[in-house]
Design a protein around this motif. Structure first.
Motif, PDB file in Angstrom:
ATOM      1  N   PRO A 121       0.937  -1.544  -0.413  1.00 53.93           N
ATOM      2  CA  PRO A 121       0.264   0.108  -0.125  1.00 53.93           C
ATOM      3  C   PRO A 121       0.800   0.893   0.509  1.00 53.93           C
ATOM      4  N   GLY A 122       0.317   2.010   0.110  1.00 55.36           N
ATOM      5  CA  GLY A 122       0.742   3.661  -0.267  1.00 55.36           C
ATOM      6  C   GLY A 122       1.435   3.603   1.778  1.00 55.36           C
ATOM      7  N   MET A 123       2.807   4.018   1.459  1.00 57.77           N
ATOM      8  CA  MET A 123       3.512   4.444   2.620  1.00 57.77           C
ATOM      9  C   MET A 123       3.516   5.713   3.705  1.00 57.77           C
ATOM     10  N   GLY A 124       3.463   5.718   4.377  1.00 62.23           N
ATOM     11  CA  GLY A 124       4.290   7.288   5.128  1.00 62.23           C
ATOM     12  C   GLY A 124       2.845   8.229   4.796  1.00 62.23           C
ATOM     13  N   THR A 125       2.166   8.519   3.887  1.00 62.71           N
ATOM     14  CA  THR A 125       1.042   9.320   3.875  1.00 62.71           C
ATOM     15  C   THR A 125       0.379   9.568   5.120  1.00 62.71           C
ATOM     16  N   GLY A 126      -0.010   8.367   5.243  1.00 66.21           N
ATOM     17  CA  GLY A 126      -1.104   9.553   7.025  1.00 66.21           C
ATOM     18  C   GLY A 126      -0.664  10.020   7.887  1.00 66.21           C
ATOM     19  N   LEU A 132       1.620  -1.716  -5.878  1.00 69.70           N
ATOM     20  CA  LEU A 132       1.030  -0.728  -5.578  1.00 69.70           C
ATOM     21  C   LEU A 132      -0.526  -0.516  -5.651  1.00 69.70           C
ATOM     22  N   VAL A 133      -1.366  -0.335  -4.671  1.00 71.59           N
ATOM     23  CA  VAL A 133      -1.883  -0.844  -4.272  1.00 71.59           C
ATOM     24  C   VAL A 133      -2.383   0.509  -2.657  1.00 71.59           C
ATOM     25  N   ASP A 134      -4.213   1.275  -3.262  1.00 74.46           N
ATOM     26  CA  ASP A 134      -4.521   2.015  -2.376  1.00 74.46           C
ATOM     27  C   ASP A 134      -6.072   2.451  -2.643  1.00 74.46           C
ATOM     28  N   VAL A 135      -6.542   2.781  -1.734  1.00 69.68           N
ATOM     29  CA  VAL A 135      -8.217   3.479  -2.239  1.00 69.68           C
ATOM     30  C   VAL A 135      -8.545   4.705  -2.253  1.00 69.68           C
ATOM     31  N   ASP A 136      -6.976   5.664  -2.445  1.00 67.63           N
ATOM     32  CA  ASP A 136      -7.211   7.252  -2.471  1.00 67.63           C
ATOM     33  C   ASP A 136      -6.495   7.080  -3.190  1.00 67.63           C
ATOM     34  N   PRO A 137      -7.225   7.644  -4.807  1.00 70.34           N
ATOM     35  CA  PRO A 137      -6.941   7.914  -5.062  1.00 70.34           C
ATOM     36  C   PRO A 137      -6.182   9.366  -5.763  1.00 70.34           C
TER      37      PRO A 137
END
Length: 483
Positions: free
Chosen positions: A149-154, A184-189
């Motif tokens: 997933p996307g990492m570090g962006t929260g 690479l997968v994330d719910v955030d567009p």
């Protein structure tokens, strides 16, 4: 680079000389076929819905799985997964641990911390370290597919664009044995779009055809008119090619290479064939962290060389990004023992004052380059190393190689470890080119440094330049027009 991408990467050869991604090129017949390919796919959706063997949890060093994606994984997998992770804590940033998949259908979950404590703000270097650790563990355990997933962006508050760049760089630079697919997968567009933007950028060389021929012509003290006449080309055509107004034809490449004493086959491969170097082997990332800087839109590389056992480190140049260099030390819990400058130009030495204010270590700089420094440290801080001097970083031995040419005091730093070798070459050499000779009277000496020092190293030596992608001695012997 060792990737095949389906998120908008440039495709296909270009008869006009437009650069293209290495994942889409045909190998020259004298280079071996690639077997270390990772396919990168990026999608918008849930990590739990991906068809893959293992997934990555962007963890903290305690193994706690609280909010965000970690919480989603915990609820789906059950508390047993968190318990397994916590039993292996503390997990340093830059390492990863494996747990079962719990109630999920995945064979395993890889926990790669991006932060020592929950809810910490982190630098993008932590994202890169976590990505690298997850890839390494998945590959060592024989997994073929992995989802991240996307990492570090929260709570880490890394910008999606920076996180995407760091993650993709690590995947592109990783040379696997078993791993073949990363999703690479994330719910955030926004995160997905950031990945797509990065993946759509082809890997490019530092120098284009126009840069190469201009450096060679000026170094040889040729006028455009004189060089064009010798090559039997029209002066306006030569001028247009040096300005980058159009791509050269094969005939023009051959004619100009002959006049400028460049290797024609290599010049053609670089300027028309779309050649770019292979990604470095995985062992390089166990010793070196690459830091990217920017000076007026012009990218520059800095490197942190770290002995894995003692955690002693040296900086190779500053990347004009002192804060990021220092952040690597913090993330790795490393101790700085010296700053090795390949030369004194601002993009490689800028920020030295900030570094020395925190770590008052010795600075290694070649004879004659002190006047080039943008900030002058106390002279008792500067060490002018003799050719062949060894600088220690724990068990790592850094050998100074005098390579004048780009500047009078240019130095490359050669490291051998467990039968493998790398060399930090600054602007002495770029993949498929060289830096400019400053002053031009050093051009012949510069070429001698490239040909008699750098290209005489072991063929498998990984070369880490001050600008552009990594390469190897073997590839530069074949593909560098100046070689």
């Amino acid at each position: 680079m060792a990737v095949a991408e389906d998120c908008g990467t440039a495709q296909g050869p270009s008869p006009t000389g437009t650069k293209r991604s290495s994942s889409c090129r045909d190998n020259p017949p004298w280079l071996p076929a690639r077997t270390d390919m990772i396919r990168i796919t990026c999608i918008q959706g849930s990590l739990l819905d991906v068809e893959t063997q293992a997934i990555v949890n962007a963890a903290n060093s305690h193994g706690l799985m609280g909010g965000g994606v970690s919480g989603i994984i915990r609820r789906a997998a059950g508390s047993i997964v968190e318990d397994e992770a916590r039993r292996q804590a503390p997990i340093p940033v830059g390492q990863a641990v494996l747990t079962s998949g719990g109630r999920t259908r995945f064979a395993a979950i890889i926990h790669a911390p991006t932060m020592p404590e929950p809810s910490m703000r982190i630098p993008v270097e932590n994202v890169k370290l976590a990505t690298r650790a997850a890839l390494r563990l998945a590959d060592e355990l024989g997994f073929v597919s992995l989802a991240i997933p996307g990492m570090g962006t929260g709570v880490g508050r890394v910008a999606p664009e920076e996180a995407a760049q760091g993650m993709v760089e690590e995947i592109r630079e990783f040379r696997p044995q078993s791993l073949r697919s990363v999703t690479l997968v994330d719910v955030d567009p926004v995160m997905v779009r950031a990945w797509q933007v990065v993946l759509s950028r082809p890997v490019v060389l530092e120098d284009e055809f126009c840069d190469i021929v201009k450096k060679a012509r000026k170094g040889r003290r040729e006028t455009i008119a004189g060089a064009a006449e010798t090559a039997q080309l029209h002066k306006d055509d030569w001028e247009s090619l040096e300005q980058g107004a159009r791509a050269p034809s094969e005939h023009e490449v051959q004619a100009m290479a002959r006049v400028l004493a460049l290797k024609a086959e290599a010049l053609s491969a670089v300027s028309i064939g779309g050649w770019v170097p292979y990604s470095p082997p995985a062992w390089v990332s166990s010793l070196v962290v690459t830091v990217l800087g920017d000076i007026g839109g012009y990218g520059v590389n800095g490197y942190v060389l770290i002995d894995p056992q003692s955690k002693q480190a040296v900086f190779i140049d500053t990347a004009y990004n002192a804060e990021a260099m220092l952040a690597v030390l913090d993330a790795q819990h490393a101790t700085l023992t010296g700053v090795c400058l390949t030369h004194g130009h601002m993009d490689h030495a800028g920020g030295l004052d900030r570094i020395l204010s925190e770590w008052p270590v010795q600075v290694y700089l070649g004879e004659g380059d002190f006047p080039l420094l943008p900030w002058k440290p106390p002279k008792n801080t500067i060490v002018v190393p003799d050719d062949g001097r060894i600088i220690a970083a724990g068990d790592l031995k850094v050998e100074c190689l005098a390579t004048p040419g780009h500047t009078p005091g240019g130095i490359c730093y050669h490291v051998q470890s467990q039968g493998q070798a790398l060399c930090f070459v600054g602007d002495t050499l770029f993949a498929g080119s060289v830096g400019g000779s400053n002053p031009l009277s050093l051009y012949a000496e510069h070429l001698a440094s490239v040909r008699r020092r750098i290209l005489q190293l072991d063929p498998d030596t990984v070369l880490l330049p001050g600008h552009g992608p990594p390469t190897t001695v073997n590839e530069e012997r074949l593909m560098n027009p100046f070689g």
